[in-house]
Write an enzyme that holds these catalytic residues in place. Sequence first.
Site, PDB file in Angstrom:
ATOM      1  N   CYS A  13       0.802  -1.221   0.000  1.00 41.47           N
ATOM      2  CA  CYS A  13       0.000   0.000   0.000  1.00 41.47           C
ATOM      3  C   CYS A  13       0.830   1.263   0.000  1.00 41.47           C
ATOM      4  O   CYS A  13       2.004   1.265   0.337  1.00 41.47           O
ATOM      5  CB  CYS A  13      -0.870   0.055   1.257  1.00 41.47           C
ATOM      6  SG  CYS A  13      -2.047  -1.278   1.375  1.00 41.47           S
ATOM      7  N   CYS A 261      13.391  -1.410   4.297  1.00 40.43           N
ATOM      8  CA  CYS A 261      13.345  -2.319   3.146  1.00 40.43           C
ATOM      9  C   CYS A 261      14.286  -1.849   2.025  1.00 40.43           C
ATOM     10  O   CYS A 261      14.079  -0.797   1.413  1.00 40.43           O
ATOM     11  CB  CYS A 261      11.917  -2.379   2.621  1.00 40.43           C
ATOM     12  SG  CYS A 261      11.784  -3.223   1.030  1.00 40.43           S
ATOM     13  N   ASP A 374      15.768  -3.405 -12.569  1.00 42.70           N
ATOM     14  CA  ASP A 374      15.788  -3.164 -11.122  1.00 42.70           C
ATOM     15  C   ASP A 374      15.922  -4.469 -10.352  1.00 42.70           C
ATOM     16  O   ASP A 374      16.576  -4.528  -9.316  1.00 42.70           O
ATOM     17  CB  ASP A 374      14.519  -2.426 -10.695  1.00 42.70           C
ATOM     18  CG  ASP A 374      13.276  -3.108 -11.209  1.00 42.70           C
ATOM     19  OD1 ASP A 374      12.825  -4.063 -10.568  1.00 42.70           O
ATOM     20  OD2 ASP A 374      12.777  -2.728 -12.276  1.00 42.70           O
ATOM     21  N   CYS A 410       9.434 -12.520   0.849  1.00 36.17           N
ATOM     22  CA  CYS A 410       9.269 -11.345   1.714  1.00 36.17           C
ATOM     23  C   CYS A 410       8.018 -11.542   2.541  1.00 36.17           C
ATOM     24  O   CYS A 410       6.965 -11.866   1.995  1.00 36.17           O
ATOM     25  CB  CYS A 410       9.135 -10.075   0.881  1.00 36.17           C
ATOM     26  SG  CYS A 410       8.734  -8.636   1.898  1.00 36.17           S
ATOM     27  N   CYS A 461      16.652  -3.886   5.896  1.00 32.53           N
ATOM     28  CA  CYS A 461      16.171  -5.254   5.752  1.00 32.53           C
ATOM     29  C   CYS A 461      16.729  -5.768   4.429  1.00 32.53           C
ATOM     30  O   CYS A 461      16.548  -5.136   3.380  1.00 32.53           O
ATOM     31  CB  CYS A 461      14.646  -5.306   5.730  1.00 32.53           C
ATOM     32  SG  CYS A 461      14.061  -7.001   5.402  1.00 32.53           S
ATOM     33  N   CYS A 464      15.316 -10.902   1.920  1.00 30.65           N
ATOM     34  CA  CYS A 464      15.035 -11.697   0.709  1.00 30.65           C
ATOM     35  C   CYS A 464      16.290 -11.959  -0.115  1.00 30.65           C
ATOM     36  O   CYS A 464      16.257 -12.787  -1.028  1.00 30.65           O
ATOM     37  CB  CYS A 464      13.951 -11.014  -0.123  1.00 30.65           C
ATOM     38  SG  CYS A 464      14.350  -9.317  -0.546  1.00 30.65           S
TER      39      CYS A 464
HETATM   40  S1  SF4 Z   1      12.428  -9.090   2.628  1.00 29.27           S
HETATM   41 FE1  SF4 Z   1      13.172  -7.903   0.865  1.00 29.27          FE
HETATM   42  S2  SF4 Z   1      11.360  -6.956  -0.048  1.00 29.27           S
HETATM   43 FE2  SF4 Z   1      10.801  -7.674   2.001  1.00 29.27          FE
HETATM   44  S3  SF4 Z   1      11.077  -5.903   3.349  1.00 29.27           S
HETATM   45 FE3  SF4 Z   1      12.985  -7.070   3.408  1.00 29.27          FE
HETATM   46  S4  SF4 Z   1      14.258  -6.187   1.759  1.00 29.27           S
HETATM   47 FE4  SF4 Z   1      12.150  -5.496   1.448  1.00 29.27          FE
END
Ligand code: SF4
Length: 503
Positions: A13, A261, A374, A410, A461, A464
Amino acid sequence: MDIQGEKGPKIGCGIFGAINYEDQPVFPYVYWGLRAENHRGHQSHGFLTFNNNQFYTYKNLDLVPKVKTSAIDEWFGRLPGSIGIGNVRYTTSGKCDDQSIVEGTQPTTASLNGFRIAVSFNGNIVNTLPLKKEMFENFPAAIYNCDSDIVCHKMLLALKRTGDLTTAAKEVMESLDGAFSVIGITGDGTFFAFKDPHGIKPLCAGHDPNSKTFAFSSETVSFDMNSFVRDFELNPGELVTVSKEGFKRIQVIEKPREAFCAFEYAYFARPDSIFNGRYVYEIREEFGRNIVREFPEIAKDGDIILSVPETGDDSAMGVHEASGLRWERASRRHRYVTERAFILLNAERYSTIDKKINILGNKVAGKRIIITEDSIVRGDTTKVIIDKLRKAGATKVYVFVTFPRIIGPCFYGIDMSSYGQLIGSRHSTEEIAKIIGADGVCYQSIENLIKATGKTENDLCLACITGKYITPCAQKMADAMKKRFLEGYEEKGRIYENEEIQP
Ligand code: SF4
């Protein structure tokens, strides 16, 4: 990025909210704020305003609509009041019929014994099972459409029990595992916002030049569209309330561990938004320069750079600067096919990519092409483009990818929810190149990605791409899913709700 057969909605969102202290309607600000964030979700949109102790809502499918001048009075009548919040959303799995999408559209409201609250939320909750149980015990008539319902009901319960917004926000922050940036309005007209203790999703604050309107937004671009001043990004674990005097910041969780993220930098955010004091486009340009530094021999083997899709444009500039290669506009995008491939449903995806990108054959025939991308998630978008280039006569096609190889799902609100859908979880870089038909795939390294963002490994983060999840439930779930995936189990169902998987 859907998985066929998943049940239940999962959301991503964009959120925006504003309050005006001169009794002016805030609908225009929320409207333009959300339109600027439509890239964060295009399947539905929702507005909520607060006026004379009443919540007024409007929800519908698709992009935030154009408002005709002749219909402005109608919109003001529909959404009166000087406090308002809004949400743009995409639902990518399970129930994708129109009715379910509208029902799951935010803002969400809840009420109990005279207490009321409305929230607009961006993120994803991991430990949904106990939270849903608690919700239904206290609100037997409640309907679960999306995680926003959990956040909204949890917040209302905590508020009713404690009578204090800060204590309630702390309780929510401590009991939810996942990502949540929230903007809300309480039944007494208090306007607030908070971020989860890891600050995984963006959320920032700004105000109009006269300091009469104060706002929260997922991205700073919404402030630019409203000619607002950008103030600050909320800290992880921070609650912010608003009064005539401005923002009041309360650090609810002491010493939080930030984990913003990293994918926002590579793909999700608009290039003209600012995170951590820098435009996203600047960081993407550096991503491009980094790949050339990491793969100089491949860069030398190219004739031209091509950026497809648009989110590769800024890194293409960086590749151009670092390699000296000509950046050709050899692909043209259909102006009115605006859907993002990432957030399209499976059946729609293939045909839309094919229809929205056209290749200028005379620019690529006989050339060695470097495409800047990307990310590669499933690989199907890139495969279609490479196929088109080959058909147009390209002799070699290399792919420079700014986001490192995605190896795990994710759980925090980006729609990559299973190992099976990720080409990078099952295949090496060389295999991926072969599958998508490229002569080579060059991923930016994790180290260089981190450096380019200006943050450290401990502020981001990267789950992933590293497999190291930020929150305990997510790590347990990832480990359990991976084990099952490697053992050949079919990944079915919305993983956050799968009782066999959820810790
Ligand atoms: S897991 Fe990857 S896509 Fe999900 S919040 Fe973390 S960095 Fe972002």
